[in-house]
Design an enzyme around this catalytic site. Structure first.
Site, PDB file in Angstrom:
ATOM      1  N   LYS A 204       0.850  -1.198   0.000  1.00 26.51           N
ATOM      2  CA  LYS A 204       0.000   0.000   0.000  1.00 26.51           C
ATOM      3  C   LYS A 204       0.880   1.240   0.000  1.00 26.51           C
ATOM      4  CE  LYS A 204      -1.953   2.857   2.537  1.00 26.51           C
ATOM      5  NZ  LYS A 204      -1.765   4.175   1.901  1.00 26.51           N
ATOM      6  N   GLU A 281       9.391   0.592  10.853  1.00 21.98           N
ATOM      7  CA  GLU A 281      10.450   1.585  10.588  1.00 21.98           C
ATOM      8  C   GLU A 281       9.795   2.948  10.766  1.00 21.98           C
ATOM      9  OE1 GLU A 281      13.505   0.847   9.980  1.00 21.98           O
ATOM     10  OE2 GLU A 281      13.503  -1.193   9.200  1.00 21.98           O
ATOM     11  N   CYS A 315      13.470  10.144   7.369  1.00 20.61           N
ATOM     12  CA  CYS A 315      13.292   9.604   8.724  1.00 20.61           C
ATOM     13  C   CYS A 315      14.569   9.739   9.539  1.00 20.61           C
ATOM     14  CB  CYS A 315      12.867   8.144   8.638  1.00 20.61           C
ATOM     15  SG  CYS A 315      13.939   7.191   7.555  1.00 20.61           S
ATOM     16  N   GLU A 412       9.787  15.341  15.826  1.00 20.50           N
ATOM     17  CA  GLU A 412      10.182  15.200  14.423  1.00 20.50           C
ATOM     18  C   GLU A 412       9.393  16.213  13.587  1.00 20.50           C
ATOM     19  OE1 GLU A 412       8.807  11.738  12.197  1.00 20.50           O
ATOM     20  OE2 GLU A 412      10.796  11.535  11.335  1.00 20.50           O
TER      21      GLU A 412
HETATM   22  P1  NAD Z   1       2.072   8.030   8.080  1.00 22.43           P
HETATM   23  O1  NAD Z   1       2.299   7.144   9.244  1.00 22.43           O
HETATM   24  O2  NAD Z   1       1.046   9.071   8.184  1.00 22.43           O
HETATM   25  O3  NAD Z   1       1.685   7.176   6.789  1.00 22.43           O
HETATM   26  C1  NAD Z   1       2.504   6.086   6.348  1.00 22.43           C
HETATM   27  C2  NAD Z   1       1.622   5.119   5.590  1.00 22.43           C
HETATM   28  O4  NAD Z   1       0.682   4.560   6.495  1.00 22.43           O
HETATM   29  C3  NAD Z   1       0.817   5.731   4.463  1.00 22.43           C
HETATM   30  O5  NAD Z   1       0.750   4.797   3.404  1.00 22.43           O
HETATM   31  C4  NAD Z   1      -0.569   5.927   5.088  1.00 22.43           C
HETATM   32  O6  NAD Z   1      -1.624   5.904   4.167  1.00 22.43           O
HETATM   33  C5  NAD Z   1      -0.652   4.720   6.008  1.00 22.43           C
HETATM   34  N1  NAD Z   1      -1.516   4.883   7.179  1.00 22.43           N
HETATM   35  C6  NAD Z   1      -1.886   6.032   7.792  1.00 22.43           C
HETATM   36  N2  NAD Z   1      -2.658   5.755   8.861  1.00 22.43           N
HETATM   37  C7  NAD Z   1      -2.750   4.402   8.938  1.00 22.43           C
HETATM   38  C8  NAD Z   1      -3.388   3.500   9.838  1.00 22.43           C
HETATM   39  N3  NAD Z   1      -4.062   3.926  10.893  1.00 22.43           N
HETATM   40  N4  NAD Z   1      -3.245   2.160   9.631  1.00 22.43           N
HETATM   41  C9  NAD Z   1      -2.528   1.686   8.576  1.00 22.43           C
HETATM   42  N5  NAD Z   1      -1.918   2.503   7.681  1.00 22.43           N
HETATM   43  C10 NAD Z   1      -2.012   3.843   7.861  1.00 22.43           C
HETATM   44  O7  NAD Z   1       3.511   8.600   7.760  1.00 22.43           O
HETATM   45  P2  NAD Z   1       3.910   9.571   6.591  1.00 22.43           P
HETATM   46  O8  NAD Z   1       3.532  10.931   7.017  1.00 22.43           O
HETATM   47  O9  NAD Z   1       3.443   9.067   5.281  1.00 22.43           O
HETATM   48  O10 NAD Z   1       5.502   9.384   6.557  1.00 22.43           O
HETATM   49  C11 NAD Z   1       6.343  10.110   7.347  1.00 22.43           C
HETATM   50  C12 NAD Z   1       6.834   9.282   8.504  1.00 22.43           C
HETATM   51  O11 NAD Z   1       7.497   8.101   8.024  1.00 22.43           O
HETATM   52  C13 NAD Z   1       7.860  10.028   9.304  1.00 22.43           C
HETATM   53  O12 NAD Z   1       7.595   9.889  10.672  1.00 22.43           O
HETATM   54  C14 NAD Z   1       9.170   9.320   8.937  1.00 22.43           C
HETATM   55  O13 NAD Z   1      10.155   9.438   9.911  1.00 22.43           O
HETATM   56  C15 NAD Z   1       8.725   7.924   8.718  1.00 22.43           C
HETATM   57  N6  NAD Z   1       9.687   7.173   7.898  1.00 22.43           N
HETATM   58  C16 NAD Z   1      10.487   6.229   8.500  1.00 22.43           C
HETATM   59  C17 NAD Z   1      11.433   5.530   7.758  1.00 22.43           C
HETATM   60  C18 NAD Z   1      12.314   4.488   8.413  1.00 22.43           C
HETATM   61  O14 NAD Z   1      12.929   3.711   7.681  1.00 22.43           O
HETATM   62  N7  NAD Z   1      12.415   4.465   9.720  1.00 22.43           N
HETATM   63  C19 NAD Z   1      11.565   5.768   6.392  1.00 22.43           C
HETATM   64  C20 NAD Z   1      10.735   6.740   5.806  1.00 22.43           C
HETATM   65  C21 NAD Z   1       9.799   7.439   6.581  1.00 22.43           C
END
Ligand code: NAD
Length: 505
Positions: A204, A281, A315, A412
């Protein structure tokens, strides 16, 4: 040659007056990317090896954040669509698991080669849909995407040697939810190891950046990946929730999530006690630590890459800078001078250093933190430049005079905002750097090897970079501690999330 005067969005720099003489400074001519990806106007869901209409009947427009123009209409999956994708993955998995490892390797290798062949098109699309500068998607994201498939193609027929004494078996169906900051790279990090180990996948993508994952679906078709082994289901948080709910009911065997800590915690709660394998992650607030003995200009470059790479939507961004007190003033002067050379603007201009913010929602979040930084007493310095009239933009900036208790030192931001603090001794540097709920990465800048090694042992971070920052490799495990999550991606450690080892391992 770089000019020291501030760049403007149009690429035209203001004249510089020296005494009675006004000099028109040298500037960059625009260098627009000429390749344009072939896009469909509408995308269905990639299920069972083909694009299908969503049962939900819903769709949304995905835009270019630099222009706010719609790029394509994309299906918004509902619960029934997600169930259909999981069923397709379940049906395809046993045959894929029994496919000869050398044959699986051949297909992964073919995917890697095809990604290389179409890399320019994919890079341009990544920049158009996500806002990142083309030089980053072209030179950083795409080579790593291909590398992940090449690397894991190599593991397919060597899995028996990866885990001494165990005979690894695939986990089954993997549900994989990814964010918007490295859309195609995160897809590669998730899919390549899962496929190498004989699993099938339901991926997804994030709602703001679905397009490169859908183009990857086309590539998987071209490369002969059996139908249903990978299913790509677009949609928002509800689609992600539907996938996790299916996992909680035992329909999915492993969930891999990359995204925010908040959502990661919610997923962990949903799956607690279900026996479903889970890797998370999550976010970070990583320290970049500069000692007085460091090669300072090199360290400045590391700080720039640490926080302004991908507009700070990283991240593991080095978003907390700790500078040894004795060099604070000198270092910040050098950093400000370097900031003045950053070119902010069109992501498809090959000279652009800092592109567009990924979405309006993310820009609003960043602006809230900018206000909190000033309100709580830190001093802000930002790149002076014109910004395009349309799209979502934020000037790269630093806050000095930050206290560890300030919001911008703790939370963050996920934007081009650096919080600068100082330290006097290595002990204080370790304490301040570890004073965070996160633990994803850290950077240490020093010419003294013993100090570098001691710091790397004492920093609570999944990755510690020494005299460099933001270096990734498919063979090197990446992941976090504490609220940055658990599990690793990349290398032999990354494979273990996608196999059952038996004997309780
Ligand atoms: P997010 O958590 O809002 O969304 C991530 C994904 O999860 C999206 O596909 C979203 O549609 C989905 N999602 C949202 N709510 C959900 C739920 N309740 N249940 C299941 N899926 C859900 O994060 P974002 O804003 O898209 O990404 C930014 C975050 O990702 C930052 O905190 C960043 O640090 C983190 N990140 C971490 C890594 C790592 O390797 N540690 C890498 C990239 C990004």
């Amino acid at each position: 040659m770089r000019s020291r005067s501030p760049a403007s969005a149009s690429g035209i720099r203001p004249p510089v007056t020296l005494g009675a003489v006004t000099i028109a400074p040298l500037s960059y001519a625009p260098a627009p990317e000429s390749v344009r990806p072939t896009l469909r106007s509408e995308y269905g869901l990639f299920i069972g090896g083909r694009f299908v209409e969503p049962k939900s009947g819903a769709s949304f427009k995905t835009i270019n954040p630099a222009t706010e123009e719609a790029l394509a209409t994309v299906a918004d999956a509902g619960e029934a669509d997600m169930a259909r994708a999981v069923d397709a993955a379940r049906k395809a998995q046993p045959k894929w698991a029994k496919t000869k490892p050398a044959e699986r390797a051949k297909i992964l290798f073919r995917i890697a080669r095809r990604i290389q062949e179409r890399s320019r098109e994919l890079a341009v699309l990544e920049s158009m849909n996500g806002g990142k500068p083309i030089k980053e998607s072209r030179d950083e994201d795409l080579p790593l995407v291909a590398q992940h498939f090449f690397h894991h193609a190599g593991w397919c027929d060597k899995l028996d040697y990866a885990f001494a004494g165990a005979k690894p078996q695939p986990v089954g169906v993997c549900g994989q939810i990814i964010p918007w900051n490295f859309p195609l790279l995160m897809a590669a990090w998730k899919l390549a190891p899962a496929l190498a180990c004989g699993n099938s996948c339901v991926l997804k993508p994030a709602e703001t950046t679905p397009l490169t994952a859908l183009m990857l679906g086309e590539i998987l078709q071209e490369c002969g990946l059996p139908d249903g082994v990978v299913n790509i289901v677009t949609g928002g948080p509800d689609a992600g929730r539907a996938l996790t709910a299916l996992a909680a009911k035992g329909k999915v065997d492993k969930v891999a999530f990359t995204g925010s800590t908040e959502v990661g915690k919610a997923i962990a709660k949903t799956l607690a006690g279900s026996g479903v394998k889970l890797t998370l992650e999550l976010g970070g607030k990583s320290p970049n630590i500069v000692f007085a003995d460091a090669a300072l200009d090199q360290a400045v470059e590391g700080v720039v890459s640490g926080i302004w790479f991908n507009q700070g939507h990283v991240c593991c961004a080095g978003s907390r800078l700790f500078v040894e007190e004795a060099i604070h003033e000198d270092f910040i002067d050098r950093l400000r001078n370097r900031m003045r050379t950053l070119r902010v603007g069109d992501p498809l201009d090959k000279n652009t250093d800092v592109g567009a913010i990924n979405s309006k929602a993310q820009l609003t979040t960043i602006e809230r933190y900018l206000k909190a930084g000033s309100d709580e007493g830190a001093e802000r310095f930002e790149v002076a430049c014109d910004l395009p009239k349309k799209g979502f933009w934020c000037r790269p900036c630093i806050f000095t005079g930050v206290q560890p208790s300030h919001t911008i030192a703790r939370e963050e931001i996920f934007g081009p905002v650096l919080s600068v603090m100082t330290f006097r001794t290595p002990e204080e540097a370790v304490q301040r750097a570890n004073n965070t709920t996160y633990g994803l990465s850290a950077g240490v800048w020093t010419e003294k090897a013993s100090r570098a090694l001691e710091m790397s042992n004492r920093l609570n971070a999944g990755v510690v970079w020494l005299n460099t920052f933001n270096r990734f490799d498919a063979s090197a495990p990446f992941g976090g501690y504490k609220e940055s999550g658990f599990g690793r991606e990349g290398g032999r450690q990354g494979l273990s999330a996608y196999v059952k080892l038996g004997g309780g391992r």
